[in-house]
Design an enzyme around this catalytic site. Structure first.
Site, short mmCIF file in Angstrom:
data_model
loop_
_atom_site.label_atom_id
_atom_site.label_comp_id
_atom_site.label_asym_id
_atom_site.label_seq_id
_atom_site.Cartn_x
_atom_site.Cartn_y
_atom_site.Cartn_z
N ASP A 267 -58.30 100.28 43.56
CA ASP A 267 -57.95 99.98 42.18
C ASP A 267 -58.05 101.29 41.39
OD1 ASP A 267 -57.23 98.76 39.83
OD2 ASP A 267 -58.60 97.08 40.01
C1 NOJ Z 1 -56.58 97.99 37.13
C2 NOJ Z 1 -56.52 96.55 37.49
O1 NOJ Z 1 -57.80 96.10 37.87
C3 NOJ Z 1 -55.55 96.24 38.62
O2 NOJ Z 1 -55.45 94.86 38.76
C4 NOJ Z 1 -54.23 96.87 38.35
O3 NOJ Z 1 -53.31 96.53 39.35
C5 NOJ Z 1 -54.42 98.37 38.26
N1 NOJ Z 1 -55.30 98.67 37.15
C6 NOJ Z 1 -53.11 99.12 38.09
O4 NOJ Z 1 -52.61 98.94 36.83
#
Ligand code: NOJ
Length: 741
Positions: A267
């Site tokens: 993430d």
């Molecule tokens: C953080 C989020 O937790 C995740 O779900 C998302 O896909 C990513 N950022 C990318 O934007």
């Protein structure tokens, strides 16, 4: 390209080029300032991440056919080996045609509708040049304080699994290479991100391994079984180790046991976050942990690009680990057909025709209507179209109806409640805001009261603005803001029929709304076609059919409250109420206000003749569970019939009910249909204390009904042939009753 060519390609790559494949840059840093394809942000100025973008192998968040073609072309012109970039983004519940938030999609209990919503999202996003979506989010959720519950399909592992499959099928289809209207799906957030302590985002997760396997993993397993190409790690710890650096979680469980061979991406910034977590001293150590744990792509932070090369040169990390990660990334690019056509799908003309097409809008409208849940109706709904209506509330004219994670949607494309309602009425409704989301003024209230006085019915559009849920949208208060509660209570005093429509991203404590309204429709965030869908329901052009997939607590103090819980050794409902020492609250019931599976309709459904084909299930056998469902109401409607199972005596404690099947049936007024479920031993299995996934022989209850609280049960005995272990070997014998192995 065949796999041996991919190996040749890897053999010809430098360590810098390999590290670049394993690094993802964020589009805002790509474009920032100059408008050129230049890397700024965390990757800026690094020797390997220079202006030719060789420091990355994929891009996050950019979109638009023309833009992505330009970026790809510039990249390939300068790239030594011509390996195309992968474009990824959060297309979570629609691209430009925004569908209801996933929690609402869950409430449709409609796998076809969910699959279709994902297919439409993929079609629009692929035409805009995207290759991968960071969806579905399959984290099981039990805590409405956590703002990201709106991104999940709810509290049940079985339903989450069924819906996860539908999302993956919709996004990916059968052939990513040849069907350029599809996206690769990235299931997230591995693992157990949905259980942060206190509902606070990014907080610690700690649970038993049994709990993880039984409740939190099944939806990931289902998504992977359906073929999801990528997995994203979670921000949280699992057994004390951040998921992104957790070798047991990723190499042993995900790769070996669950058999996942696709791309594992972190993430946002989660590799570097191992430093504040306190398990890595610096970027270098974070990179070591992530590579060792099996993470292929680092999103957003530069630990890999800075350190992978030297870590291999210094023999701290084996190059084989790097090659294995790069191979998975190249395989994905190959599966998407990018080596043959790096501009896969990106087509401006198509993008313009498909996005927000009438067909897509109609699908969004139908799905939104299916996702709203009617929580209360004292006979005031559906509304007559000749009524004099006052539409009041901060959501009366608002277009903040797409909810979080609708980054490609535009508010100007959203149909407001006012527009939806006006389309149904002969007489224009009076419209007043009444208050802002969190503040009320005397003037606003006075105008609302005056409008309401002149009306025959008041429709109140209330809720949370979309920033109140979603990522980093945790709250300790889950009631509507006081300003809105005051508005409800003042309007109630007028004695007019009051219909409340709610827009929010989490189950709320509805005291002050449910008791003060004659009808309440939980509309969540319905998306682009919100106003049309809500109006279709309010005026009875569509019959409500949504059912909750997450319990609504009486108050935040009950949280977590969910239907598939244990009884405890002191079940409050089996101990006389005057006896103090039962598992209960002194000031609130144990049960939620609205349970999992609950939702009303304008039809009435009556359940009768619950029957089993046999009271005995044999090994590898099945039992047929049947029930007659009749529509005793005056209009046609759709009912979701639910089947639950309880293992009465387990090797470990079993939940009071577990959803094991559901069917949606359409019934004309007066019509009766027999609904039949096949129950097999697969549905009786669970993780035992030694983590084997098996069943117990003995007594079970199977029950059916319209929601998890109102069910009628029948007992049956499961009597498999059991294996008796002895010193001289194994033989099989049949034993009935309580025996188990
Ligand atoms: C953080 C989020 O937790 C995740 O779900 C998302 O896909 C990513 N950022 C990318 O934007």
């Amino acid at each position: 390209m065949n796999e041996s060519k991919l190996h040749d390609l890897i053999n010809s790559m430098t360590l810098e080029e390999k590290a670049a494949q394993m690094s993802q840059v964020v589009s805002s840093f790509l474009h920032e300032g100059s408008g050129e394809e230049k890397i700024t942000g965390p990757f800026a100025g690094m020797e390997v991440a220079n202006e030719d973008m060789s420091g990355s192998g994929s891009v996050l968040g950019a979109s638009g056919a023309d833009d992505l073609r330009t970026i790809q072309r510039a990249y390939l012109e300068r790239s030594r080996l011509g390996i195309p970039l992968l474009f990824m983004a959060d297309v979570i519940h629609g691209y430009k045609t925004v569908f209801p938030v996933p929690l609402a999609l869950g409430c449709t209990w409609d796998t076809e509708a969910v699959e279709k919503s994902a297919a439409i999202a993929a079609k629009e996003a692929a035409a805009a040049g995207l290759h991968v979506t960071f969806s579905p989010m399959v984290d099981l959720v039990r805590d409405p304080r956590w703002g990201r519950v709106m991104e999940s399909t709810g509290e049940d592992p079985y339903l989450n699994g069924v819906l996860a499959r539908a999302f993956v099928r919709g996004y990916q289809g059968d052939d990513l290479k040849n069907d350029q209207s599809k996206l690769a799906a990235c299931v997230k957030h591995f693992a157990a991100y949905g259980a942060p302590e206190g509902g606070r985002d990014y907080n610690t997760v700690d649970m038993s391994r049994r709990q993880l396997m039984e409740y939190y993993l099944p939806a990931y397993e289902a998504a992977l079984d359906e073929g999801a190409e990528l997995v994203m790690t979670a921000f949280n710890t699992v057994e004390g180790i951040p998921a992104t650096g957790n070798k047991w979680l990723m190499r042993d469980l995900l790769r070996k046991e669950m058999g996942f061979d696709g791309v594992l991406i972190s993430d946002w910034g989660a590799v570097q976050e191992m430093i504040p977590h306190g398990v890595a001293a610096d970027n270098r150590e974070a990179a070591i942990k992530a590579v060792t744990a099996g993470l292929d792509i680092e999103m957003m932070t530069p630990c890999y690009i800075q350190h992978v090369k030297t870590l291999v040169e210094e023999n701290v990390i084996q190059e084989a680990l790097i090659d294995e990660a790069v191979l998975r990334i190249l395989k994905l690019k190959n599966k998407l057909g990018l080596f043959e056509n790096p501009y896969r799908g990106a087509d401006r003309e198509l993008e313009e025709t498909v996005t927000l097409s009438d067909v897509h809008r109609q699908a969004a409208r139908d799905t939104a209507a299916k996702s709203c849940v009617l929580l209360k109706n004292d006979g005031v709904l559906p509304l007559r179209k000749d009524r004099n209506i006052a539409l009041i509330g901060p959501f009366a004219e608002s277009t903040d109806l797409m909810g979080p994670w609708s980054i490609f949607g535009a508010e100007e494309d959203v149909v407001s409640v006012r527009t939806g309602i006006c389309g149904k009425l002969d007489i224009e409704p009076a419209v007043e805001k009444g208050c802002d989301i969190e503040v009320i003024s005397f003037e606003q209230l006075e105008a609302a009261v005056e409008a309401a006085k002149k009306a025959e019915v008041v429709v109140l559009a209330l809720g949370e603005h979309s920033e109140m849920s979603g990522e980093a949208g945790s709250r300790t208060k889950i009631k509507l803001p006081d300003a809105q509660l005051q508005l409800v209570s003042e309007l109630r005093k007028l004695g007019k029929p009051l219909v409340t429509v709610l827009f929010n991203g989490r189950p709320l404590d509805l005291h002050g709304v449910i008791d003060e309204s004659d009808a309440v429709l939980e509309a969540w965030y319905p998306g682009t076609e919100a106003g049309h869908a809500v109006a279709d329901l309010l005026f009875g052009d569509t019959n409500p059919s949504g059912k909750l997939t997450m319990s609504f607590p009486h108050s935040v103090g009950q949280v977590p409250v969910y239907y598939n819980s244990f009884t405890t050794g002191r079940p409050h409902n089996q101990i006389p109420s005057e006896y103090r020492f039962a598992s209960k609250y002194l000031d609130a019931p144990n049960e939620p206000l609205f349970p999992f599976g609950f939702g009303l309709s304008y039809s009435e459904f009556t359940y009768s003749n619950v029957a089993l084909s046999s009271e005995m299930m044999e090994e590898s056998g099945t039992i047929r569970v049947s029930v007659d469902v009749q529509n005793t109401g005056a209009v046609a409607g759709e009912e979701t019939v639910q089947m639950y199972v309880r293992d009465l005596v387990g090797e470990v404690v079993r939940p009071v009910k577990e959803l094991k099947g559901f069917r949606k049936v359409h019934l004309e007024p007066g019509e009766t249909k027999q609904v039949v479920f096949e129950l097999d031993e697969e549905s009786l299995k669970y993780y035992h204390s030694d983590l084997t996934y098996t069943y117990d022989a003995g007594e079970f209850v199977v029950s059916v009904g319209p929601d998890s609280r109102n069910t009628e049960g029948r007992r049956f005995t499961y009597s498999p042939a059991i294996r008796v272990r002895s010193a001289v070997g194994e033989h099989t014998t049949r034993v009935y009753g309580e025996e188990r192995f």
